[in-house]
Design an enzyme around this catalytic site. Structure first.
Site, PDB file in Angstrom:
ATOM      1  N   LYS A   1       0.826  -1.210   0.000  1.00  0.00           N
ATOM      2  CA  LYS A   1       0.000   0.000   0.000  1.00  0.00           C
ATOM      3  C   LYS A   1       0.860   1.260   0.000  1.00  0.00           C
ATOM      4  O   LYS A   1       0.468   2.306   0.508  1.00  0.00           O
ATOM      5  CB  LYS A   1      -0.946  -0.011   1.203  1.00  0.00           C
ATOM      6  CG  LYS A   1      -1.959  -1.150   1.143  1.00  0.00           C
ATOM      7  CD  LYS A   1      -2.955  -1.106   2.283  1.00  0.00           C
ATOM      8  CE  LYS A   1      -3.959  -2.247   2.159  1.00  0.00           C
ATOM      9  NZ  LYS A   1      -4.956  -2.252   3.252  1.00  0.00           N
ATOM     10  N   ASN A   2       2.019   1.142  -0.634  1.00  0.00           N
ATOM     11  CA  ASN A   2       2.956   2.244  -0.717  1.00  0.00           C
ATOM     12  C   ASN A   2       2.743   2.999  -2.032  1.00  0.00           C
ATOM     13  O   ASN A   2       2.923   2.442  -3.113  1.00  0.00           O
ATOM     14  CB  ASN A   2       4.386   1.681  -0.635  1.00  0.00           C
ATOM     15  CG  ASN A   2       5.448   2.752  -0.677  1.00  0.00           C
ATOM     16  OD1 ASN A   2       5.496   3.562  -1.590  1.00  0.00           O
ATOM     17  ND2 ASN A   2       6.332   2.738   0.308  1.00  0.00           N
TER      18      ASN A   2
END
Length: 346
Positions: free
Chosen positions: A111-112
């Protein structure tokens, strides 16, 4: 470059002969930092050397290796990723190898934002050659996190920018077969039928999709997703929804069953506001559900709101508001429908 290469026993930059010519640039926090961050020694040194090559705009193999180490320590550093792209282009690195590096980093950072941005940049550079790999990569992410927004956003971008639509509806079906409550898969299914250049568009797909959705509702009437999906199938065409016999049929089936009635009643209420004329069977099905405290002389719309006040207590104030304003809502909805029809005719 495999990110595992940078996880081996670390050697300090000042002890590396090939970095002897570089003077590290320390971080400037000012003379009296209020709350200085307690960086690790490895992190501080790596970033000091990164600042040095960044300022010098050094586009070399060792610069690329340094960005690998910096990213390993902090995958969210946008500046490092941006400089890495500059170096990659300058060196003409095989971007397929770069994808392997990103795969490795992304494994624990799904989720970067920076990683997904970098991945999109790579896919743009590789073009159609990246389609299969990117679709498979997002599938892998979904097997771990079915609702990963970043992965869904990336997948939709790949489809629209690079292609790969051929099996996408089948993939959505597989996801829903595995979990009919997967609202992300329902969203993707709608995206496919409305955006795919090979399916013909929403109107062309409507009958098949209504059939599928109605079957799903009958099997799981408590599942809100197919009810929402059914509404979406008639976007900008409310009159077709109001007149659809399958819609009326599934409402009757659910309301005369022992299953949850909340979504069916909510759907029926909205249809009535748009001018839907219910059958006597449907009216009778609603009457059976009326609580004893409710007057049998109420209008059908108010009966439904009264039932929902009891059946859906979390939103009791909402249903009370609907009941008190239902006449206004009906007038507004039907006026909006007339304007929409005039717009379509024009």
């Amino acid at each position: 470059m495999d990110c595992r290469e940078v996880t081996k026993t670390r050697i300090s930059f000042k002890e590396r002969p090939d970095w002897a010519d570089v003077k590290p640039v320390p971080q400037d926090d000012g003379p009296c930092p209020v709350v200085p961050i307690a960086y690790t020694e490895d992190f501080s040194e790596t970033m000091d050397y990164f600042r040095a090559i960044y300022v010098a705009d050094e586009r070399s193999t060792r610069a690329l290796q340094l960005t690998s180490e910096a990213i390993q320590l902090n995958p969210g550093n946008y500046t490092v990723w941006q400089f890495r792209r500059v170096v990659l282009e300058a060196l003409g690195v095989d971007l397929h190898e770069e994808l392997k590096f990103v795969d490795c980093i992304a494994g624990e950072n799904t989720k970067n934002y920076q990683i997904w941005h970098h991945r999109r940049w790579l896919a743009e550079k590789l073009g159609a050659d990246a389609v299969t790999n990117e679709l498979e990569f997002t599938k892998k992410i979904f097997s771990q996190d079915a609702k990963n927004y970043h992965a869904w956003s990336h997948r939709q971008w790949v489809l629209q920018a690079l292609g790969g639509w051929e099996e996408e509806l089948t993939y959505c079906q597989q996801l829903l077969d595995d979990d009919i409550y997967n609202n992300s898969a329902w969203n993707q299914r709608y995206f496919v039928i409305t955006r795919s250049p090979i399916l013909g568009g929403l109107v062309a797909m409507r009958e098949l999709e209504v059939n599928y959705t109605v079957q799903t509702i009958r099997a799981s009437p408590e599942n809100e997703s197919p009810w929402r999906y059914l509404r979406g199938l008639f976007k900008n065409d409310t009159q077709s929804l109001v007149q659809n016999s399958q819609v009326a049929s599934v409402l009757l089936d659910v309301l005369t069953s022992q299953n949850s009635h909340v979504h069916a009643l909510s759907f029926l209420l909205d249809l009535l506001c748009h001018g839907f004329e219910p059958s006597q069977e449907l009216k009778s099905a609603v009457d059976v559900l009326i609580p004893q405290s409710c007057s049998p002389d109420l209008a059908l719309t108010k009966k439904i709101c009264s039932i929902l006040e009891h059946a859906d207590p979390m939103r009791v104030k909402y249903w009370n508001w609907r009941k008190s304003t239902v006449r206004i809502q009906s007038a507004q909805s039907q006026n909006a429908d007339r304007l929409a029809n005039l717009s379509m005719q024009g």
